[in-house]
Scaffold this motif. Structure first.
Motif, PDB file in Angstrom:
ATOM      1  N   UNK A   1      14.665   1.838  -1.717  1.00  0.00           N
ATOM      2  CA  UNK A   1      13.939   0.619  -1.385  1.00  0.00           C
ATOM      3  C   UNK A   1      13.564   0.608   0.097  1.00  0.00           C
ATOM      4  N   UNK A   2      12.841  -0.428   0.489  1.00  0.00           N
ATOM      5  CA  UNK A   2      12.456  -0.689   1.879  1.00  0.00           C
ATOM      6  C   UNK A   2      11.582   0.427   2.443  1.00  0.00           C
ATOM      7  N   UNK A   3      10.367   0.522   1.922  1.00  0.00           N
ATOM      8  CA  UNK A   3       9.436   1.579   2.298  1.00  0.00           C
ATOM      9  C   UNK A   3       8.401   1.123   3.326  1.00  0.00           C
ATOM     10  N   UNK A   4       8.659   0.042   4.005  1.00  0.00           N
ATOM     11  CA  UNK A   4       7.670  -0.483   4.953  1.00  0.00           C
ATOM     12  C   UNK A   4       7.340   0.530   6.046  1.00  0.00           C
TER      13      UNK A   4
ATOM     14  N   UNK B   1      10.506   1.241  -6.241  1.00  0.00           N
ATOM     15  CA  UNK B   1      10.225   0.088  -7.102  1.00  0.00           C
ATOM     16  C   UNK B   1       8.745   0.065  -7.490  1.00  0.00           C
ATOM     17  N   UNK B   2       8.453  -0.273  -8.710  1.00  0.00           N
ATOM     18  CA  UNK B   2       7.062  -0.412  -9.159  1.00  0.00           C
ATOM     19  C   UNK B   2       6.510  -1.735  -8.658  1.00  0.00           C
ATOM     20  N   UNK B   3       5.320  -1.688  -8.067  1.00  0.00           N
ATOM     21  CA  UNK B   3       4.667  -2.894  -7.553  1.00  0.00           C
ATOM     22  C   UNK B   3       3.871  -3.554  -8.665  1.00  0.00           C
TER      23      UNK B   3
ATOM     24  N   UNK C   1       0.835  -1.207   0.000  1.00  0.00           N
ATOM     25  CA  UNK C   1       0.000   0.000   0.000  1.00  0.00           C
ATOM     26  C   UNK C   1       0.867   1.253   0.000  1.00  0.00           C
ATOM     27  N   UNK C   2       1.932   1.245   0.805  1.00  0.00           N
ATOM     28  CA  UNK C   2       2.834   2.398   0.845  1.00  0.00           C
ATOM     29  C   UNK C   2       3.437   2.670  -0.527  1.00  0.00           C
ATOM     30  N   UNK C   3       3.907   1.610  -1.180  1.00  0.00           N
ATOM     31  CA  UNK C   3       4.536   1.782  -2.488  1.00  0.00           C
ATOM     32  C   UNK C   3       3.542   2.280  -3.535  1.00  0.00           C
TER      33      UNK C   3
ATOM     34  N   UNK D   1       4.248   5.640  -5.570  1.00  0.00           N
ATOM     35  CA  UNK D   1       4.393   5.562  -7.026  1.00  0.00           C
ATOM     36  C   UNK D   1       3.635   6.697  -7.705  1.00  0.00           C
ATOM     37  N   UNK D   2       2.495   7.060  -7.157  1.00  0.00           N
ATOM     38  CA  UNK D   2       1.691   8.145  -7.731  1.00  0.00           C
ATOM     39  C   UNK D   2       2.372   9.505  -7.557  1.00  0.00           C
TER      40      UNK D   2
END
Length: 246
Positions: free
Chosen positions: A149-152, A36-38, A23-25, A29-30
């Motif tokens: 990376x690592x956007x948790x 990274x693209x999910x 959800x975060x990614x 992305x928007x």
């Protein structure tokens, strides 16, 4: 994390963790940030994971190791500022996360915990994107090809708190660069170093919940840095220090 063709899967045994990360990614992305693209969120080989673009193999941390110059600090600070220019709408609240972690941090008596919570409440909230785990090992590629990376732990809050978190992480991994990074960020954004370090007691207290026994001494020292921390009781074997950060 493992490779799957031209992509990668970040996995966890906890379904909720994976869904939050995905959800975060999607939100980020928007915002046209270098994330990274999910491609999918689901089960892969019996574990929940996020299928995303694979990050470039080169790691920004290599630049810190190869040179003692300030250029990597400035490049990293500019990238950090780029994140902080974006609105954090839809991401979890940083203030709420810090408050929750301070409430469950071990070794704090009621008086110290309440003092830290009051101090947190006195700090200015914000509404910007904060990475929550921004350090050179989470930056891959170079130049215009950077990928973070690592956007948790991504959240919505005050950018200075996010920079203070980076200071704490760098102080453990690259202690000689930690204060230099704070100064670089302050320089490129016009922020005050003191405004960044004002978050240190709250960030250090929250860090205590992450099971980082090898950082306990530093965290205890930061809690004692600005205030009387007689109420803090370090875990067994941890030396209580009173030192200036940096």
């Amino acid at each position: 994390m493992w490779r799957l063709g031209a992509e990668a899967v970040q996995a966890s045994r906890l379904q909720g963790v994976v869904i939050q990360g995905g959800a975060n990614l999607s939100i980020l992305e928007r915002l046209a940030l270098p994330t990274p693209k999910v491609h999918a969120v689901g089960e892969f080989d019996g574990r929940w994971g996020v299928l995303m673009d694979r990050a470039p193999s080169s790691c920004f941390a290599d630049q810190f190791v190869s040179t003692a110059e300030s250029a990597p600090l400035e490049d990293m600070a500019q990238l950090h500022r780029r994140l902080h220019e974006k609105p954090g709408d839809g991401l979890p609240s940083l203030m709420a996360r810090l408050s929750a972690r301070i409430r469950r941090a071990e070794g704090l008596d009621a008086a110290s915990r309440n003092r830290l919570l009051l101090e947190l409440d006195s700090l200015p909230d914000g509404d910007r994107v904060c990475h929550g785990d921004f350090h050179p090992w989470n930056i891959h590629g170079s130049g215009q090809g950077f990928m973070i990376v690592d956007w948790l732990d991504a959240c919505c809050g005050n950018p200075l708190a996010d920079v203070c978190r980076t200071y704490v992480l760098l102080h453990h991994g690259m202690p000689g660069r930690a204060m230099g990074y704070v100064e670089a960020y302050a320089s490129v954004t016009g922020s005050e170093v003191s405004g960044i370090l004002a978050w240190l007691p709250a960030i250090a207290a929250a860090r205590l919940t992450e099971g980082v026994a090898n950082e306990m001494t530093s965290c205890c020292g930061w809690l004692a840095f600005s205030h009387d921390c007689r109420g803090f009781e370090p875990s067994a074997g941890v030396r209580f220090v009173r030192n200036h950060p940096g």
